[in-house]
Motif scaffolding. Structure first.
Motif, PDB file in Angstrom:
ATOM      1  N   THR A  97     -17.455  -4.499  25.485  1.00 35.76           N
ATOM      2  CA  THR A  97     -16.246  -3.678  25.456  1.00 35.76           C
ATOM      3  C   THR A  97     -15.568  -3.819  24.107  1.00 35.76           C
ATOM      4  O   THR A  97     -15.585  -4.893  23.505  1.00 35.76           O
ATOM      5  N   ASN A  98     -14.966  -2.736  23.650  1.00 36.14           N
ATOM      6  CA  ASN A  98     -14.200  -2.745  22.412  1.00 36.14           C
ATOM      7  C   ASN A  98     -13.229  -3.920  22.432  1.00 36.14           C
ATOM      8  O   ASN A  98     -12.457  -4.078  23.370  1.00 36.14           O
ATOM      9  N   GLY A  99     -13.278  -4.778  21.392  1.00 37.15           N
ATOM     10  CA  GLY A  99     -12.388  -5.916  21.290  1.00 37.15           C
ATOM     11  C   GLY A  99     -12.993  -7.229  21.762  1.00 37.15           C
ATOM     12  O   GLY A  99     -12.421  -8.296  21.524  1.00 37.15           O
ATOM     13  N   ASP A 100     -14.157  -7.181  22.430  1.00 30.89           N
ATOM     14  CA  ASP A 100     -14.817  -8.420  22.859  1.00 30.89           C
ATOM     15  C   ASP A 100     -15.277  -9.228  21.657  1.00 30.89           C
ATOM     16  O   ASP A 100     -15.732  -8.667  20.655  1.00 30.89           O
ATOM     17  N   ASN A 129     -21.591 -10.621  24.448  1.00 24.92           N
ATOM     18  CA  ASN A 129     -20.162 -10.936  24.487  1.00 24.92           C
ATOM     19  C   ASN A 129     -19.889 -12.133  25.401  1.00 24.92           C
ATOM     20  O   ASN A 129     -18.745 -12.465  25.670  1.00 24.92           O
ATOM     21  N   LYS A 159     -16.072  -9.072  16.275  1.00 24.79           N
ATOM     22  CA  LYS A 159     -15.679  -8.388  17.509  1.00 24.79           C
ATOM     23  C   LYS A 159     -16.422  -7.067  17.608  1.00 24.79           C
ATOM     24  O   LYS A 159     -16.725  -6.436  16.597  1.00 24.79           O
ATOM     25  N   PHE A 160     -16.681  -6.665  18.851  1.00 27.93           N
ATOM     26  CA  PHE A 160     -17.303  -5.366  19.075  1.00 27.93           C
ATOM     27  C   PHE A 160     -16.245  -4.285  18.946  1.00 27.93           C
ATOM     28  O   PHE A 160     -15.094  -4.471  19.344  1.00 27.93           O
ATOM     29  N   GLU A 161     -16.640  -3.161  18.380  1.00 27.72           N
ATOM     30  CA  GLU A 161     -15.706  -2.061  18.181  1.00 27.72           C
ATOM     31  C   GLU A 161     -16.015  -0.879  19.088  1.00 27.72           C
ATOM     32  O   GLU A 161     -15.262   0.079  19.137  1.00 27.72           O
ATOM     33  N   THR A 162     -17.128  -0.929  19.776  1.00 23.32           N
ATOM     34  CA  THR A 162     -17.492   0.129  20.710  1.00 23.32           C
ATOM     35  C   THR A 162     -17.824  -0.489  22.066  1.00 23.32           C
ATOM     36  O   THR A 162     -18.067  -1.686  22.175  1.00 23.32           O
ATOM     37  N   THR A 163     -17.852   0.346  23.078  1.00 20.91           N
ATOM     38  CA  THR A 163     -18.142  -0.073  24.438  1.00 20.91           C
ATOM     39  C   THR A 163     -19.501   0.468  24.851  1.00 20.91           C
ATOM     40  O   THR A 163     -19.843   1.612  24.533  1.00 20.91           O
ATOM     41  N   THR A 164     -20.279  -0.361  25.553  1.00 20.27           N
ATOM     42  CA  THR A 164     -21.561   0.093  26.101  1.00 20.27           C
ATOM     43  C   THR A 164     -21.550  -0.151  27.606  1.00 20.27           C
ATOM     44  O   THR A 164     -20.842  -1.025  28.103  1.00 20.27           O
ATOM     45  N   ALA A 209     -24.273  -0.946  19.665  1.00 22.43           N
ATOM     46  CA  ALA A 209     -22.819  -1.112  19.586  1.00 22.43           C
ATOM     47  C   ALA A 209     -22.463  -1.457  18.149  1.00 22.43           C
ATOM     48  O   ALA A 209     -23.284  -1.983  17.397  1.00 22.43           O
TER      49      ALA A 209
END
Length: 158
Positions: free
Chosen positions: A116-119, A131, A142-147, A153
């Motif tokens: 998830t975005n922000g993880d 994550n 941090k991840f910026e996109t959600t899968t 991602a």
């Protein structure tokens, strides 16, 4: 010379592992791949045992996380057929070649689970990007996109 591609889809591939995600400031360094190994684009890259060395997860005598291997047009093709995961015929950097490593900034990676975005980003005991913090190593990103599951991602390294 035989045809490398004989059919074309209506859309371009939006991204591939190891592609720099956008034009915001980033840091990409050059390091020599140690040993007779393959370092795939988008893979966790470890600091090598020698000065200015690097390698994929599992590299003997590695000194910890360095960054993510990014695609470079200067890499010799390792895969003679074109596909979405091997742009311009290259899918990895091999031993004694120079690899481009993103140490800061946005890069596309293959994740092993839904993110998830922000993880916060981690890698597990097999080098998979995730994550999940339990028993895994942090990557300072941090991840910026959600899968919705495993797939591509954007990871932003800090």
């Amino acid at each position: 010379m035989p045809a490398l591609q004989t059919s074309y889809g209506p859309y371009l591939t939006p991204a591939f592992a190891g592609m720099v995600a956008d034009m915001r400031p980033n840091t990409v360094i050059s390091r020599e791949v140690e040993g007779n190994v393959s370092l795939p684009f988008g893979a966790v890259t470890l600091r090598g045992a020698t000065d200015h060395g690097c390698g994929p997860f599992g590299l003997a005598n590695a000194k910890g996380f360095l960054g993510i291997a990014v695609f470079s047009a200067s890499v010799r093709p390792t895969n003679p057929t074109l596909n979405a995961y091997a742009p311009a015929g290259a899918s990895s950097v091999t031993g004694a070649d120079t690899a481009a490593i993103c140490t800061r900034g946005p890069v596309w990676v293959n994740v092993a689970v839904a993110v998830t975005n922000g993880d916060d980003a981690y890698y597990d005991a097999s080098g998979n990007i995730t994550n999940v913090s339990t028993s895994n190593t942090a990557m300072n990103g941090k991840f910026e996109t959600t899968t919705s599951g495993a797939g591509l991602a954007i990871l932003v390294l800090r």
